[in-house]
Design an enzyme around this catalytic site. Structure first.
Site, PDB file in Angstrom:
ATOM      1  CG  ASP A   8      -1.664  -1.259   1.460  1.00 23.74           C
ATOM      2  OD1 ASP A   8      -1.027  -2.329   1.409  1.00 23.74           O
ATOM      3  OD2 ASP A   8      -2.866  -1.202   1.724  1.00 23.74           O
ATOM      4  CG  ASN A  40      -4.242   3.417   1.968  1.00 21.12           C
ATOM      5  OD1 ASN A  40      -3.839   2.290   2.228  1.00 21.12           O
ATOM      6  ND2 ASN A  40      -5.481   3.803   2.218  1.00 21.12           N
ATOM      7  CG  HIS A  68      -9.762   3.389   1.769  1.00 19.77           C
ATOM      8  ND1 HIS A  68     -10.749   4.010   2.491  1.00 19.77           N
ATOM      9  CD2 HIS A  68      -8.932   2.817   2.677  1.00 19.77           C
ATOM     10  CE1 HIS A  68     -10.535   3.826   3.785  1.00 19.77           C
ATOM     11  NE2 HIS A  68      -9.438   3.103   3.933  1.00 19.77           N
ATOM     12  CG  HIS A 154      -6.973  -4.593   0.362  1.00 16.59           C
ATOM     13  ND1 HIS A 154      -5.756  -3.960   0.246  1.00 16.59           N
ATOM     14  CD2 HIS A 154      -7.789  -3.711   1.006  1.00 16.59           C
ATOM     15  CE1 HIS A 154      -5.831  -2.746   0.771  1.00 16.59           C
ATOM     16  NE2 HIS A 154      -7.058  -2.578   1.247  1.00 16.59           N
ATOM     17  CG  HIS A 179      -6.705  -3.628   4.825  1.00 16.89           C
ATOM     18  ND1 HIS A 179      -7.285  -2.447   4.426  1.00 16.89           N
ATOM     19  CD2 HIS A 179      -7.303  -3.966   6.000  1.00 16.89           C
ATOM     20  CE1 HIS A 179      -8.216  -2.095   5.316  1.00 16.89           C
ATOM     21  NE2 HIS A 179      -8.233  -2.997   6.282  1.00 16.89           N
TER      22      HIS A 179
END
Length: 270
Positions: A8, A40, A68, A154, A179
């Site tokens: 990430d 992210n 997200h 994830h 994640h």
């Protein structure tokens, strides 16, 4: 094949680390294919089209997202125009984009990349990730239709990530978790030949709380009250991920190594 997966990407610090390091790694490590989880990368929540272009320009062949995926609303339309970005397979049925795709690798080799969201401890219930991944793997057998398969799982629970690794064992080149932003030290090749790491970690500043500036998360832990928004930590970032080498005939892993470069967690890569 030699493939690199980067965990990430967290905010500006993570983007800067990828931009600074990845072009050199592609050349120095003779990488054939690179996947980066970018969910992210924009202010710690989601991925904007602008920042997606930056990561692709740095040398990523594919970007995966996560829970997200569409926090940056522009991604709802951008993902339909950029086939190198994948959202989770088991996201909402009406979600735009795709959760798996076959990419052209060097020398005519074909690489399948898929991503699924876990169900345990997640904020909202998602469809079964195991049946979603199974359908894709059955349609693209390793060593036949494709020469390599990478699965990004994830989710929160380490047990669920390990379950996905064993579910895909012998059918994927690499199953890697994302994640939690905390890299694990369990990179291994499972009995059936699939490389696995519970969590690749994040590409971000580890002088933080999972990539966020420490003050506000600590305030909420201690007092139970929030005062400000979370903001990504902006210090020197560590590039974290997984490097896997595969057999071109079978597509199975022959070697797997964790990657931790720069920042607070740098580890020598043997």
């Amino acid at each position: 094949m030699r493939m690199l997966f980067l965990g990430d990407v967290m905010g500006r610090a993570g983007r800067a680390a990828v931009a600074a390091r990845l072009p050199g790694l592609r050349a120095d490590w003779a990488l054939d294919f690179v996947v980066v989880n970018g969910e992210n990368a924009t202010s710690g929540v989601g991925l904007s089209p602008e920042h997606a272009r930056e990561l692709l320009a740095a040398g990523a062949d594919c970007l995966t997202l996560g829970d997200h995926a569409f926090d940056q609303k522009e991604m709802l339309s951008f993902i339909e125009t950029e086939p190198r970005i994948l959202r989770p397979l088991n996201y909402a049925r009406t979600a735009p984009g795709r959760g798996a795709r076959v990419f052209a690798g060097p020398g005519g080799r074909r690489v399948l990349v898929a991503q699924a969201l876990g169900q345990v401890f997640m904020k909202r219930p998602f469809d079964d990730p195991f049946s979603a991944v199974d359908a894709v793997l059955r349609a693209h057998p390793l060593g036949g239709a494709v020469q390599a398969v990478l699965v990004d799982i994830h989710c929160e629970a380490t047990s669920e990530k390990m379950g996905m690794g064993h579910w895909c064992d012998g059918r994927a080149s690499l199953v890697v978790g994302t994640h939690t932003h905390a890299p694990t030290a369990d990179a291994q090749i499972l009995p059936g030949g699939t490389a696995f790491q519970s969590d690749a970690g994040m590409c971000g500043d580890y002088n933080s709380i999972i990539g966020m500036d420490k003050l506000e998360p600590m305030r909420r832990f201690v007092t139970g009250m929030g005062k400000e928004r979370f903001t990504p930590a902006a210090g020197d970032a560590t590039l974290c991920g997984t490097l896997v080498e595969t057999d071109d005939r079978t597509g199975l892993a022959t070697r797997v190594r964790m990657v931790r470069l720069g920042g607070r967690l740098e580890t020598a890569i043997p």
